[in-house]
Design a protein around this motif. Structure first.
Motif, PDB file in Angstrom:
ATOM      1  N   VAL A   1      32.487  39.035  48.355  1.00 53.00           N
ATOM      2  CA  VAL A   1      32.502  37.729  47.700  1.00 53.00           C
ATOM      3  C   VAL A   1      32.654  37.893  46.189  1.00 53.00           C
ATOM      4  O   VAL A   1      33.415  37.164  45.542  1.00 53.00           O
ATOM      5  CB  VAL A   1      31.229  36.935  48.045  1.00 53.00           C
ATOM      6  N   ALA A   2      31.940  38.860  45.606  1.00 52.73           N
ATOM      7  CA  ALA A   2      31.980  39.035  44.151  1.00 52.73           C
ATOM      8  C   ALA A   2      33.386  39.338  43.656  1.00 52.73           C
ATOM      9  O   ALA A   2      33.860  38.753  42.664  1.00 52.73           O
ATOM     10  CB  ALA A   2      31.024  40.154  43.738  1.00 52.73           C
ATOM     11  N   ILE A   3      34.090  40.232  44.331  1.00 52.85           N
ATOM     12  CA  ILE A   3      35.446  40.597  43.909  1.00 52.85           C
ATOM     13  C   ILE A   3      36.415  39.452  44.168  1.00 52.85           C
ATOM     14  O   ILE A   3      37.285  39.154  43.340  1.00 52.85           O
ATOM     15  CB  ILE A   3      35.880  41.890  44.620  1.00 52.85           C
ATOM     16  N   ALA A   4      36.270  38.780  45.309  1.00 56.48           N
ATOM     17  CA  ALA A   4      37.155  37.652  45.593  1.00 56.48           C
ATOM     18  C   ALA A   4      37.005  36.552  44.543  1.00 56.48           C
ATOM     19  O   ALA A   4      37.975  35.837  44.241  1.00 56.48           O
ATOM     20  CB  ALA A   4      36.862  37.096  46.984  1.00 56.48           C
ATOM     21  N   CYS A   5      35.821  36.429  43.958  1.00 55.27           N
ATOM     22  CA  CYS A   5      35.589  35.420  42.915  1.00 55.27           C
ATOM     23  C   CYS A   5      36.172  35.832  41.566  1.00 55.27           C
ATOM     24  O   CYS A   5      36.145  35.024  40.623  1.00 55.27           O
ATOM     25  CB  CYS A   5      34.092  35.165  42.762  1.00 55.27           C
ATOM     26  N   GLY A   6      36.684  37.070  41.454  1.00 50.68           N
ATOM     27  CA  GLY A   6      37.327  37.495  40.217  1.00 50.68           C
ATOM     28  C   GLY A   6      36.518  38.426  39.349  1.00 50.68           C
ATOM     29  O   GLY A   6      36.914  38.721  38.211  1.00 50.68           O
ATOM     30  N   ASN A   7      35.381  38.927  39.865  1.00 52.14           N
ATOM     31  CA  ASN A   7      34.560  39.861  39.107  1.00 52.14           C
ATOM     32  C   ASN A   7      35.013  41.301  39.300  1.00 52.14           C
ATOM     33  O   ASN A   7      35.722  41.625  40.261  1.00 52.14           O
ATOM     34  CB  ASN A   7      33.098  39.752  39.568  1.00 52.14           C
ATOM     35  N   ALA A   8      34.567  42.177  38.431  1.00 50.38           N
ATOM     36  CA  ALA A   8      34.629  43.628  38.645  1.00 50.38           C
ATOM     37  C   ALA A   8      33.260  44.070  39.140  1.00 50.38           C
ATOM     38  O   ALA A   8      32.226  43.567  38.677  1.00 50.38           O
ATOM     39  CB  ALA A   8      35.000  44.349  37.363  1.00 50.38           C
TER      40      ALA A   8
ATOM     41  N   PRO B   1      40.130  41.718  32.885  1.00 53.43           N
ATOM     42  CA  PRO B   1      40.918  40.548  32.465  1.00 53.43           C
ATOM     43  C   PRO B   1      42.074  40.217  33.396  1.00 53.43           C
ATOM     44  O   PRO B   1      42.303  39.044  33.732  1.00 53.43           O
ATOM     45  CB  PRO B   1      41.412  40.935  31.066  1.00 53.43           C
ATOM     46  N   GLY B   2      42.788  41.238  33.843  1.00 57.82           N
ATOM     47  CA  GLY B   2      43.909  40.997  34.740  1.00 57.82           C
ATOM     48  C   GLY B   2      43.482  40.468  36.085  1.00 57.82           C
ATOM     49  O   GLY B   2      44.113  39.567  36.652  1.00 57.82           O
ATOM     50  N   TRP B   3      42.383  41.020  36.624  1.00 65.17           N
ATOM     51  CA  TRP B   3      41.915  40.572  37.932  1.00 65.17           C
ATOM     52  C   TRP B   3      41.343  39.157  37.861  1.00 65.17           C
ATOM     53  O   TRP B   3      41.595  38.321  38.735  1.00 65.17           O
ATOM     54  CB  TRP B   3      40.865  41.536  38.471  1.00 65.17           C
ATOM     55  N   ALA B   4      40.568  38.859  36.825  1.00 70.84           N
ATOM     56  CA  ALA B   4      40.009  37.517  36.675  1.00 70.84           C
ATOM     57  C   ALA B   4      41.107  36.470  36.530  1.00 70.84           C
ATOM     58  O   ALA B   4      40.942  35.319  36.955  1.00 70.84           O
ATOM     59  CB  ALA B   4      39.063  37.471  35.478  1.00 70.84           C
ATOM     60  N   ALA B   5      42.241  36.857  35.939  1.00 67.01           N
ATOM     61  CA  ALA B   5      43.358  35.928  35.744  1.00 67.01           C
ATOM     62  C   ALA B   5      44.257  35.823  36.962  1.00 67.01           C
ATOM     63  O   ALA B   5      45.131  34.956  37.022  1.00 67.01           O
ATOM     64  CB  ALA B   5      44.186  36.364  34.534  1.00 67.01           C
ATOM     65  N   THR B   6      44.059  36.697  37.946  1.00 64.04           N
ATOM     66  CA  THR B   6      44.842  36.645  39.181  1.00 64.04           C
ATOM     67  C   THR B   6      44.425  35.423  39.989  1.00 64.04           C
ATOM     68  O   THR B   6      43.231  35.167  40.161  1.00 64.04           O
ATOM     69  CB  THR B   6      44.619  37.924  40.014  1.00 64.04           C
ATOM     70  N   ASN B   7      45.394  34.674  40.485  1.00 67.01           N
ATOM     71  CA  ASN B   7      44.999  33.443  41.169  1.00 67.01           C
ATOM     72  C   ASN B   7      44.268  33.747  42.479  1.00 67.01           C
ATOM     73  O   ASN B   7      44.477  34.804  43.095  1.00 67.01           O
ATOM     74  CB  ASN B   7      46.203  32.515  41.382  1.00 67.01           C
TER      75      ASN B   7
ATOM     76  N   ARG C   1      34.798  26.924  38.780  1.00 66.98           N
ATOM     77  CA  ARG C   1      33.956  28.115  38.919  1.00 66.98           C
ATOM     78  C   ARG C   1      34.717  29.318  38.368  1.00 66.98           C
ATOM     79  O   ARG C   1      35.856  29.570  38.758  1.00 66.98           O
ATOM     80  CB  ARG C   1      33.575  28.359  40.369  1.00 66.98           C
ATOM     81  N   GLN C   2      34.072  30.057  37.476  1.00 65.33           N
ATOM     82  CA  GLN C   2      34.705  31.208  36.855  1.00 65.33           C
ATOM     83  C   GLN C   2      33.852  32.456  37.093  1.00 65.33           C
ATOM     84  O   GLN C   2      32.624  32.366  37.213  1.00 65.33           O
ATOM     85  CB  GLN C   2      34.883  30.962  35.355  1.00 65.33           C
ATOM     86  N   PRO C   3      34.480  33.637  37.165  1.00 65.76           N
ATOM     87  CA  PRO C   3      33.721  34.866  37.403  1.00 65.76           C
ATOM     88  C   PRO C   3      32.765  35.182  36.260  1.00 65.76           C
ATOM     89  O   PRO C   3      32.984  34.783  35.112  1.00 65.76           O
ATOM     90  CB  PRO C   3      34.810  35.929  37.539  1.00 65.76           C
TER      91      PRO C   3
END
Length: 501
Positions: free
Chosen positions: A162-169, A55-61, A137-139
């Motif tokens: 790419v996956a992590i930069a997009c906000g995924n774990a 949640p914290g990483w996905a919410a990081t801009n 676009r959301q993770p």
């Protein structure tokens, strides 16, 4: 005492698992380490860590996520020599080639540094009266990569960058044959500022793979390996409701037209067919000269070039390539050489029985050349994945187009010619996913995309570039209207299907 390679979960090493696999030094032919082969319980630990951090990483801009990627790029470059030597010691490829493995992965990390731009959606103002439409676009959430032994740095970075930069774990399951570099890459990502739990590494064999395919919390899987396993991964993963891209084997062809620069072709073939001991899905193991005159002239130049290749240990700076990954793979390659000879191929240069003084137990296979290979040979139809080059003579251009087009694999193909029309015609017509024109290994740059056709790729979306962004994200589309406060609640139009008229 042998070192043990542990999982990397939640930002630290995690020692779990009774079963262990052997990690060899291919140059010596000896076991140098053991790796833990994890279970579904170990995977659950990684999923729990990812769920806590997500949640914290996905919410990081996106800009702050990009800064982690910038830091990571600098750290990998600063540790390049250490990583390359570690990679070479477990895979067998020479250190210079190992650096290329890492550098091609870093190019995708560079692309991921621009993720704020890549994640921008679309916007239409005034799509209807007072109505605007936009997308974002959301993770996806927790995603996974299952990677092969032949590129233990590049392919993991292609996926998790790419996956992590997009906000995924991300949970990485690397090959158990050379697992040390993937763990080290995860440690460097933590050092770059990535929160614990966003990148986890779990080791294992089929038991771990099946646990990944069946876990309800894992939303997407990227795979690179053999075609049979790619099909299995795709079928089981999609049956469980996951988004899957699964890339398999290859049998890439190099078409040599009569007008080609043969000296350049020989130089390109030496690297593309024999570099990294042929253990590349983008290797060029089939050469197709058009016309017997072209074939004879090419063969005359190829034989001395092949005989001049230096096979050595992974740390030999003068070696063109090193050993294959293990004893089982060495036997497999040598069995294919015998098969091709039994089928009627002319064995021009035989690489079997190659030994290196002081390294007699190493997993070496010398460079091998066959001529007069026919399309019905099993050795032509299947991937050998070793330092073996097969020459299939084509009488004309049409046959040269048809051979790779009709093959079960469709990863890459190259044509060597000075004729622009022939090159353009070939590129347009050939039934293969990636084409090189006077380029022997047509792996696209990181801001384009990588992917083969037919049994070389299962799934609809390719790796890295904007295709990678699409794979690791889901699109949400918003239609908005801000009323002026004078709407009539009794308006019957509210009960009809809305239009933009």
């Amino acid at each position: 005492m042998l070192r043990t390679i542990d999982h990397f979960i939640g930002g630290s090493t995690f020692a779990s698992g009774e079963r262990q696999g052997e990690v060899f030094n291919p140059s010596q032919g000896q076991v140098q380490a053991s790796v833990r082969l994890g279970t579904a319980a170990d995977l659950q630990k990684a999923v729990d860590a990812a769920n806590a951090a997500l949640p914290g990483w996905a919410a990081t801009n996106p800009q702050r996520r990009a800064r982690v990627m910038f830091n990571y790029k600098a750290l990998v470059e600063a540790n390049m020599q250490e990583l390359a030597e570690l990679l070479a010691s477990e895979h067998g490829k020479v250190v210079a080639d190992a650096k290329g493995d890492i550098q091609r992965g870093l190019e995708v990390i560079e692309f991921a540094c621009g993720i704020p731009h890549a994640l921008k959606g679309e916007y239409t103002q005034g799509a209807g009266p007072g109505i605007d439409v936009y997308s974002m676009r959301q993770p996806l959430g927790i995603v996974c990569g299952i990677t092969p032994f032949n590129f233990p740095a590049m392919i993991p970075m292609w996926m998790f960058g790419v996956a992590i930069a997009c906000g995924n774990a991300f949970i990485l399951k690397p090959s158990e044959r050379d697992p040390s570099v993937p763990v080290r890459l995860a440690e460097l990502m933590k050092e770059a500022g990535l929160p614990d739990g966003i990148l986890n590494v779990v080791h294992g064999d089929k038991e771990m793979v099946d646990a990944i395919l069946d876990h309800d919390d894992i939303r997407a899987i990227s795979f690179v390996g053999s075609s049979d396993i790619a099909h299995y991964i795709y079928s089981r993963g999609t049956a469980n409701g996951k988004r899957v891209q699964a890339f398999g084997g290859a049998k890439n062809h190099g078409i040599v037209m009569p007008d080609a620069d043969l000296d350049q072709v020989v130089n390109d073939l030496a690297g593309a067919a024999f570099g990294s001991a042929g253990e590349r899905c983008m290797a060029l193991p089939v050469v197709v000269p058009v016309g017997d005159r072209t074939a004879d002239a090419l063969r005359e130049r190829l034989v001395p070039a092949i005989e001049g290749l230096r096979v050595g240990i992974s740390t030999d700076p003068e070696a063109h390539y090193g050993p294959v990954v293990n004893a089982a793979h060495k036997k497999r390659v040598e069995d294919w050489i015998q098969t091709c000879a039994d089928e009627g191929g002319e064995l021009v240069v035989d690489g079997r029985g190659f030994t290196l003084q002081g390294h007699e137990e190493g997993f070496f296979v010398g460079p091998t050349l066959f001529d007069h290979v026919k399309p019905h040979f099993r050795s032509y139809q299947e991937e050998i994945f070793g330092p073996v080059l097969q020459m299939v003579r084509a009488p004309d251009f049409e046959t040269a187009v048809r051979l790779p087009s009709e093959h079960q694999y469709g990863n890459g193909v190259a044509i060597f010619t000075r004729n622009g029309h022939a090159a353009r015609e070939f590129a347009a017509r050939v039934n293969v996913g990636m084409v090189g024109i006077n380029v022997p290994i047509p792996v696209p740059v990181a801001y384009h995309t990588f992917g083969g056709w037919k049994r070389s790729g299962f799934g609809d979306i390719n790796q890295h570039g904007m295709e990678g962004v699409r794979f690791w994200t889901k699109t949400k589309t918003i239609t908005q209207r801000w009323p002026d406060g004078n709407a009539d609640v009794g308006d019957m139009g509210a009960f009809h299907i809305p239009t933009m008229g």
